[in-house]
Design an enzyme around this catalytic site. Sequence first.
Site, PDB file in Angstrom:
ATOM      1  N   ASP A 253       0.813  -1.211   0.000  1.00  0.00           N
ATOM      2  CA  ASP A 253       0.000   0.000   0.000  1.00  0.00           C
ATOM      3  C   ASP A 253       0.847   1.263   0.000  1.00  0.00           C
ATOM      4  O   ASP A 253       2.025   1.255   0.372  1.00  0.00           O
ATOM      5  CB  ASP A 253      -0.946   0.009   1.204  1.00  0.00           C
ATOM      6  CG  ASP A 253      -0.205   0.009   2.532  1.00  0.00           C
ATOM      7  OD1 ASP A 253       0.744  -0.797   2.688  1.00  0.00           O
ATOM      8  OD2 ASP A 253      -0.555   0.817   3.424  1.00  0.00           O
TER       9      ASP A 253
ATOM     10  N   GLU B  90       0.229  -1.097   5.793  1.00  0.00           N
ATOM     11  CA  GLU B  90       1.269  -0.589   6.691  1.00  0.00           C
ATOM     12  C   GLU B  90       1.086   0.897   6.968  1.00  0.00           C
ATOM     13  O   GLU B  90       1.370   1.377   8.070  1.00  0.00           O
ATOM     14  CB  GLU B  90       2.645  -0.852   6.074  1.00  0.00           C
ATOM     15  CG  GLU B  90       3.823  -0.634   7.031  1.00  0.00           C
ATOM     16  CD  GLU B  90       4.418   0.760   6.947  1.00  0.00           C
ATOM     17  OE1 GLU B  90       5.329   1.066   7.735  1.00  0.00           O
ATOM     18  OE2 GLU B  90       3.954   1.566   6.093  1.00  0.00           O
TER      19      GLU B  90
END
Length: 569
Positions: free
Chosen positions: A168, A235
């Site tokens: 991400d 994350e």
Amino acid sequence: MSEKANQRRDKSLYTAWFVAFALVVVSIALLQNPIPSSSSTLSWLEAYGPEAQSEICHQGPALSPTNKRVETYVRDKVDSAEYQREVIGKLSGIIQIPSESYDELGPIGEDNRWDVFFQVEDYLKHVYPTVFQSVKLDHANTHGLILTWEGSVPPSEAKPILMLAHQDVVPVLMENVKDWTHPPYEGHYDGESIWGRGATDDKGYLISIIESLDLLIKSGFQPKRTVILAFGCDEEISGENCGRPISTFLLEQYGHDGIYLIMDEGSTGIQREFNRSFAMVGIAEKGYLDVGINVSSTGGHASNPPDHNAIGILSEIVVAIESNPFLGKITPKNPMFNFLECAAVYAPESSFPMSVRRTLSKAVAQDGNISQEQLDQALGDMRYHFKTSQSVGKINGGIKINAIPETASIMVNLRLAVETSIAQVEAHYESLVRTIAKTHEMVFRGFHSSCDPSVARRICLFGVDALEPAPVSPVDAESFGILSGTIKNVLKPLGQDDELIVTPYLMPANTDTKFFWGLTKNIYRFTPVNLVQNLNRAHTTNEFIRADEFVREPLFFASLILNADDLIY
């Protein structure tokens, strides 16, 4: 002023205050160990000179894999222009997938914004068919990817090596797209740099570690030690949806302390400080806590207000918080202290002059009082490597201009120093706010007390996403020696230095490693490139990574795998 001139100016300023920072750190170390005489002063100065290199910040040798055939294959590939074009294209392609993670995402399977991670998985399978034919693929909560390349020796006899990355990226606001030199999701390569969201954080790292497996597999290498790659999906928003499920899966598979070594992204990489090249390995992370403070009071019409309404009382709390910052603490427990020792030993005398140390030592011996204000002025922004930071990030209160607000609230973001704890931070805030509540004759409820909504006038505190500072990973462990030796074998110093000095460092932010403390003590955060310019662009406009450094990252990770494998007979 040109961009290059700005960078040179910023670098000079950064180095100047960092030298000041070093000298203050050394001073406070002396405060903890007072100097009784002039002869011991000289001994202390000599202890931090070049003569102490065998004892302080000892540097092991470069470590080259014993499997020369495979090492040569990987090096030749990485050095070829054709390979470099291919791997740059792979990074460009994954940047083109806008795998943004948002704070308010709903559960996976319900919020369709998670579906973009199916595209990431499909892309990786498409460009790395050899890898996915050779590894076992497991999923943690749908989008957490775990790739296991099984070794010939059971994990019970040879603990696996684990490499982490995340799929991400932080979102790009539509109104900011126009400010990008190249569109954020174009993956543009201009011959020098690859541009786009995720180039540095963290898709470049992800491509590099999976590329290292691809190279090793194609070389014919068969590992003895199992190699695991794990790619999270969130994350940037705490890691609860993928990071934690991945760690749970691996803990069930390998048990407590069942992993040999964990590698994850770093915040510094290779840098030049004190006119010396350092490879800065993050061996710890600061802690984390969001503090919420809610003030409730009686409302009414604005024509008949109380002396202090909820917003006013909340303002007092904000002033109290900012007027009472956390004090810094400099101890050998902090990896930054170790870095300063390395700098004192290995930096040229002109950059860390003995005359300055001697003058400073005498001053400290005569007057040991150094104020917190002096410390902050000397450290600049780097003071937060040695103290807990606090920032009021959100405020809310009132719904109508002519109505007395009944509630007001703030959220404060804190990054906890290595030496502190969540309990200490909570006690500090409770002490500040309890006094204000008493002044206004309001009910006070601390972090671990229930906040009774039936009480009209109250102040309540609560914590969110509490995380203690990470355990400090050992630098005397075999695994750190393997990492250090690999760094010295593969990576080159900046400038004219004859050696790259490997040093401990502190990650001021948090990575997915916060979920993996139970799997091993040997957790290291390091990106094998010069991140001085690159990381300044992460999370903001014009993120990029230099292509000449990125293309060599797979060689580093492949060499680390080979060196760790050489320990098994």
